[in-house]
Enzyme design. Structure first.
Site, PDB file in Angstrom:
ATOM      1  N   THR A  53       0.910  -1.171  -0.031  1.00 20.81           N
ATOM      2  CA  THR A  53      -0.071   0.021  -0.062  1.00 20.81           C
ATOM      3  C   THR A  53       0.861   1.252  -0.079  1.00 20.81           C
ATOM      4  OG1 THR A  53      -1.653   1.266   1.191  1.00 20.81           O
ATOM      5  CG2 THR A  53      -0.258  -0.010   2.589  1.00 20.81           C
ATOM      6  N   GLU A  54       0.618   2.263  -0.654  1.00 20.38           N
ATOM      7  CA  GLU A  54       1.270   3.415  -0.981  1.00 20.38           C
ATOM      8  C   GLU A  54       1.839   4.330   0.141  1.00 20.38           C
ATOM      9  OE1 GLU A  54      -2.202   4.670  -3.644  1.00 20.38           O
ATOM     10  OE2 GLU A  54      -1.356   2.625  -2.919  1.00 20.38           O
ATOM     11  N   ASN A  55       0.939   4.081   1.174  1.00 19.37           N
ATOM     12  CA  ASN A  55       0.855   5.069   2.489  1.00 19.37           C
ATOM     13  C   ASN A  55       1.847   4.120   3.369  1.00 19.37           C
ATOM     14  OD1 ASN A  55      -1.021   2.984   2.861  1.00 19.37           O
ATOM     15  ND2 ASN A  55      -1.856   3.855   4.564  1.00 19.37           N
ATOM     16  N   SER A  95       7.847   4.057  -0.382  1.00 22.73           N
ATOM     17  CA  SER A  95       6.627   3.290  -1.034  1.00 22.73           C
ATOM     18  C   SER A  95       6.744   3.628  -2.519  1.00 22.73           C
ATOM     19  CB  SER A  95       5.439   3.582  -0.359  1.00 22.73           C
ATOM     20  OG  SER A  95       4.372   2.868  -0.804  1.00 22.73           O
TER      21      SER A  95
END
Length: 226
Positions: A53-55, A95
């Site tokens: 997940t990009e966070n 990320s």
């Protein structure tokens, strides 16, 4: 006696199951917000998939059950999640370095429109009253090796989402590999739409009528004519 018409096409869960079936063992996968998130629940038994997940998390687990939520552990869609053993946490910039560096194998996204060339529009309809939602989609389609789209075949008003050319602002050009809808699974190769599978009760004529670009059937097992 009043008769109820039988619904034609796959359910949302069946659509997600089809996507999950096509994700290879050992893949690093990013799931978009909304319908794509369902894919995580249908990975075949015995197959390992690592979710990103990009966070800032690699090794995302299932959605947290009520009462076990950690306010500091959420996915990009702001849902409370869990982390699998061995999961890694990192800075938001790291990320996106993973995404932009080509280290994510598969990304599953929703769509407003997909063109026959694989162009994707999924962040804005262009209407001034809409709230644009770019998120990380533009980075994902540019950096991830394989892009799958999961979406209804048509809008709520019946307009085709699969078109010859996108009329909405683009997320990326020539990026979509495969489209999974409630009516069919369609692969994009050499800027053509190849129908791999149709939902039970869906005829090719009906599918073509709800698609604003030319479909090809040559890859089906029964080798129907295009």
């Amino acid at each position: 006696m009043e008769m109820t018409a039988k619904k034609v096409g796959w359910s949302v869960n069946e659509m997600a199951q089809h996507v999950a079936r096509d994700i290879p063992d050992g893949a690093y996968v990013n799931l978009g917000i909304g319908m794509p998130e369902l894919v995580a629940g249908f990975i075949p038994e015995g197959r390992e998939v690592i979710y990103h997940t990009e966070n800032g998390l690699l090794g995302m687990g299932e959605v947290a059950t009520p009462g076990t939520e950690d306010p500091e552990l959420v996915n990009a869609g702001k849902k409370y999640i869990t982390a699998i053993p061995g999961a890694a946490f990192f800075h938001h910039a790291d990320s996106f370095a993973m995404i932009r560096g080509g280290h994510i194998d598969v990304c599953v996204l929703g769509a407003y429109q997909v063109s026959e060339a694989g162009d994707l529009a999924n962040w804005s309809t262009g209407n001034k009253d809409d709230i644009p939602a770019v998120g990380g989609a533009m980075d994902l389609v540019a950096g991830v090796q394989t892009i799958y789209v999961i979406t209804r075949h048509c809008t709520k008003s019946g307009a085709p989402k699969i078109v010859k050319e996108c009329t909405y602002p683009l997320t990326g050009k020539n990026v979509v590999s495969r489209i999974y809808t409630d009516l069919a699974i369609i692969e994009i190769r050499e800027k053509k739409l190849h129908v791999l599978e149709m939902a039970p009760g869906v005829s090719f004529g009906a599918l073509q009528a709800q698609t604003a670009a030319t479909l090809h059937l040559k890859d089906l097992a029964n080798d129907k004519k295009e």
